[in-house]
Design an enzyme around this catalytic site. Structure first.
Site, PDB file in Angstrom:
ATOM      1  N   PHE A 132       0.811  -1.220   0.000  1.00 14.94           N
ATOM      2  CA  PHE A 132       0.000   0.000   0.000  1.00 14.94           C
ATOM      3  C   PHE A 132       0.849   1.277   0.000  1.00 14.94           C
ATOM      4  O   PHE A 132       0.332   2.379   0.085  1.00 14.94           O
ATOM      5  CB  PHE A 132      -0.999  -0.006   1.171  1.00 14.94           C
ATOM      6  CG  PHE A 132      -2.216  -0.890   0.940  1.00 14.94           C
ATOM      7  CD1 PHE A 132      -2.467  -1.487  -0.293  1.00 14.94           C
ATOM      8  CD2 PHE A 132      -3.122  -1.122   1.973  1.00 14.94           C
ATOM      9  CE1 PHE A 132      -3.600  -2.288  -0.504  1.00 14.94           C
ATOM     10  CE2 PHE A 132      -4.266  -1.919   1.775  1.00 14.94           C
ATOM     11  CZ  PHE A 132      -4.498  -2.499   0.532  1.00 14.94           C
ATOM     12  N   ARG A 133       2.184   1.127  -0.057  1.00 12.31           N
ATOM     13  CA  ARG A 133       3.104   2.217  -0.447  1.00 12.31           C
ATOM     14  C   ARG A 133       3.254   3.382   0.517  1.00 12.31           C
ATOM     15  O   ARG A 133       3.924   4.361   0.177  1.00 12.31           O
ATOM     16  CB  ARG A 133       2.682   2.804  -1.814  1.00 12.31           C
ATOM     17  CG  ARG A 133       2.467   1.800  -2.936  1.00 12.31           C
ATOM     18  CD  ARG A 133       3.720   1.051  -3.231  1.00 12.31           C
ATOM     19  NE  ARG A 133       3.651   0.344  -4.516  1.00 12.31           N
ATOM     20  CZ  ARG A 133       4.398  -0.700  -4.817  1.00 12.31           C
ATOM     21  NH1 ARG A 133       5.272  -1.183  -3.945  1.00 12.31           N
ATOM     22  NH2 ARG A 133       4.297  -1.278  -5.979  1.00 12.31           N
ATOM     23  N   ASP A 167      -0.869  -9.844  -4.125  1.00 13.59           N
ATOM     24  CA  ASP A 167       0.359  -9.095  -4.424  1.00 13.59           C
ATOM     25  C   ASP A 167       0.017  -7.751  -5.090  1.00 13.59           C
ATOM     26  O   ASP A 167       0.641  -7.357  -6.073  1.00 13.59           O
ATOM     27  CB  ASP A 167       1.323  -9.903  -5.290  1.00 13.59           C
ATOM     28  CG  ASP A 167       2.709  -9.265  -5.345  1.00 13.59           C
ATOM     29  OD1 ASP A 167       2.977  -8.323  -4.574  1.00 13.59           O
ATOM     30  OD2 ASP A 167       3.534  -9.710  -6.172  1.00 13.59           O
TER      31      ASP A 167
HETATM   32  O1  DOR Z   1       6.205  -7.201  -9.041  1.00 13.29           O
HETATM   33  C1  DOR Z   1       6.408  -6.951  -7.865  1.00 13.29           C
HETATM   34  N1  DOR Z   1       6.162  -5.752  -7.351  1.00 13.29           N
HETATM   35  N2  DOR Z   1       6.929  -7.903  -7.079  1.00 13.29           N
HETATM   36  C2  DOR Z   1       7.359  -7.635  -5.834  1.00 13.29           C
HETATM   37  O2  DOR Z   1       7.867  -8.506  -5.199  1.00 13.29           O
HETATM   38  C3  DOR Z   1       7.294  -6.265  -5.306  1.00 13.29           C
HETATM   39  C4  DOR Z   1       6.215  -5.525  -5.937  1.00 13.29           C
HETATM   40  C5  DOR Z   1       6.236  -4.057  -5.650  1.00 13.29           C
HETATM   41  O3  DOR Z   1       6.365  -3.680  -4.484  1.00 13.29           O
HETATM   42  O4  DOR Z   1       6.115  -3.263  -6.589  1.00 13.29           O
END
Ligand code: DOR
Length: 442
Positions: free
Chosen positions: A62-63, A302
């Site tokens: 969620f950044r 994910d």
């Molecule tokens: O594709 C991905 N994006 N794999 C990850 O393990 C991290 C994730 C991200 O945080 O953007």
């Protein structure tokens, strides 16, 4: 006759014993009665709908803090509840990384009053914090430790066996693993073709994933530590993980079960780029084979949002990851409608499985005494994923325009109607998830 705060009436309720036509009575946020009569302050008519245990998405990014132009805890969790998700485990590759007690406390404080769903935060393992992890993983609101064995978005990385052994030796809870072998991927960087994201799975090939999974299984066994391998993309790894169930659990994602590289890269370009990669149709079919052999324990989205502008960079400068928390349940309901798995298996993979492998307190099943968390769905509804429905700040989905059968209608969390027919409650009231491992820790 009993009096409930809330009653779900007339739905098909998916209890541990199977589906029953029953009313569910709720008091103080907990389930108190299934199939027993009673008055209620609020009644939600669930006639024609299926009442599932609340969907728990055990892998979202969620950044916040640090990359809130892509997403934040409010927008990400809004997307979650609009998609029928009641709880999430959020990943530590934020800025700064979530690798200390202060960072966990900061996320919990930011979540309060802003997150729509219940939540727990992973602690990121680094080469420097191994000794502290045993303490950190016991903090309330913590989902456990996450290791990136291969570099992905951000700079969290533990790639060497000696450091991995130190991390696994520190603590007791199940450790979540991003299993891609950093050494092999460094050696193979020349396989990337500028401007062609279809070369992503050639670079980060099957062997990169398999090598890391083999290494971590060996290290976990030596450390006597349970692990959870995230987003498995190759049938061979699932076959191997199926032979190591005493020590390892695993996750697959809706996107790896839905997309095939042959059509996804030409159609979606860098929007299909993620780590580990979307692979071939044969890989996808192999994941379904092992899913129906019972090997994956959970499905996680994910959810990894990046803006369209960032995704618009030419491969390989484009970032890896795609949003998914809002489309997780819709895609899986469609797979159920198409006969690829049963609704019972969906429930196992999206709620009961997470409860079982992570020791979540009071969630993951519809039973008296449990939290009144429900994902209420219309299994027959036919609809199309439209951009206007998406709440992620990223503003896009690889599944926009896809026609689906099966739709989340309502999201109930601890007895509160948080979403109904796309309309949110007035205020966000998500709370930290409780775990057996941390319940008596503080
Ligand atoms: O594709 C991905 N994006 N794999 C990850 O393990 C991290 C994730 C991200 O945080 O953007």
């Amino acid at each position: 006759m009993a009096t409930f705060d809330l009653k779900l009436s007339g739905g098909t309720v998916h209890t541990p014993g199977g589906p029953v036509r029953a009313d569910v009575g709720i008091c103080d946020g907990k389930i108190v009665a299934i199939g027993e009569a009673g008055d209620a302050g609020e009644v939600i008519d669930c006639t024609g709908l299926d009442v599932l245990p609340g969907v728990i998405d055990t892998q979202v990014h969620f950044r916040e803090p640090g990359m809130i132009h892509k997403e934040d805890l409010e927008t990400g969790s809004r997307a979650a509840v609009l998609g029928g998700v009641t709880a999430v485990f959020e990943m530590p590759n934020t800025k700064p990384n979530t690798d200390s007690a202060e960072a966990i406390a900061d996320k919990l404080a930011r979540a309060k009053g802003r997150m729509w769903c219940d939540h727990a935060f992973y602690v990121g393992a680094t080469n420097a914090n191994a000794a502290a992890l045993a303490e950190l993983e016991r903090l309330p609101g913590t989902a456990g430790v996450k290791i990136f064995m291969g570099a992905s978005t951000g700079d969290l990385l533990v790639s060497e066996d000696s450091s991995l052994a130190d991390v696994l030796a520190s603590g007791h809870r199940r450790v979540a693993i991003h299993a891609e072998d950093e050494h092999r991927m460094n050696d193979r960087k020349g396989e990337r073709v500028a401007g062609d994201p279809a070369s992503h799975p050639v670079w980060r090939d099957d062997e990169s994933a398999m090598l890391a999974t083999q290494r971590i299984l060996k290290l976990a066994r030596a450390a006597k530590r349970r692990i959870h391998v995230l987003h498995v993309t190759t049938p061979a790894e699932l076959e191997l993980l199926g032979r190591n169930k005493d020590i390892a659990t695993c996750e697959v994602t809706p996107q790896h079960l839905t997309l095939a590289g042959e059509e996804a890269y030409p159609r979606l370009g860098t929007l299909a780029q993620m780590n580990p990669p979307i692979r071939s149709g044969a890989h996808r079919d192999g994941l379904w084979h092992w899913l129906n052999q019972g090997v994956p324990d959970v499905i996680g989205s994910d959810h990894a949002p990046h803006t369209l502008e960032e995704k618009g960079k030419a491969y390989p400068d484009s970032p890896s990851g795609m949003p998914g928390v809002q489309t997780l349940l819709p895609l899986l309901l469609d797979h159920v409608a198409k006969g690829r798995m049963s609704l019972q298996r969906l429930i196992e993979l999206t709620s009961a499985g997470a409860q079982r492998i992570f020791g979540i307190v009071g969630k993951g099943r519809i039973a008296a005494g449990y939290d009144a968390d429900f994902s209420i769905v219309d299994l027959k509804s036919q609809w199309t994923i439209d951009e206007s429905w998406l709440a992620s700040r990223a503003g896009w989905s690889p599944f926009t325009g896809m026609a689906l059968t099966g739709r989340p209608v309502g999201t109930i969390i601890r007895g509160r109607r948080v979403m109904w027919e796309g309309v949110l409650a007035d205020t966000a009231s998500g709370a930290p998830i409780r775990f057996e491992a941390t319940e008596f820790a503080a």
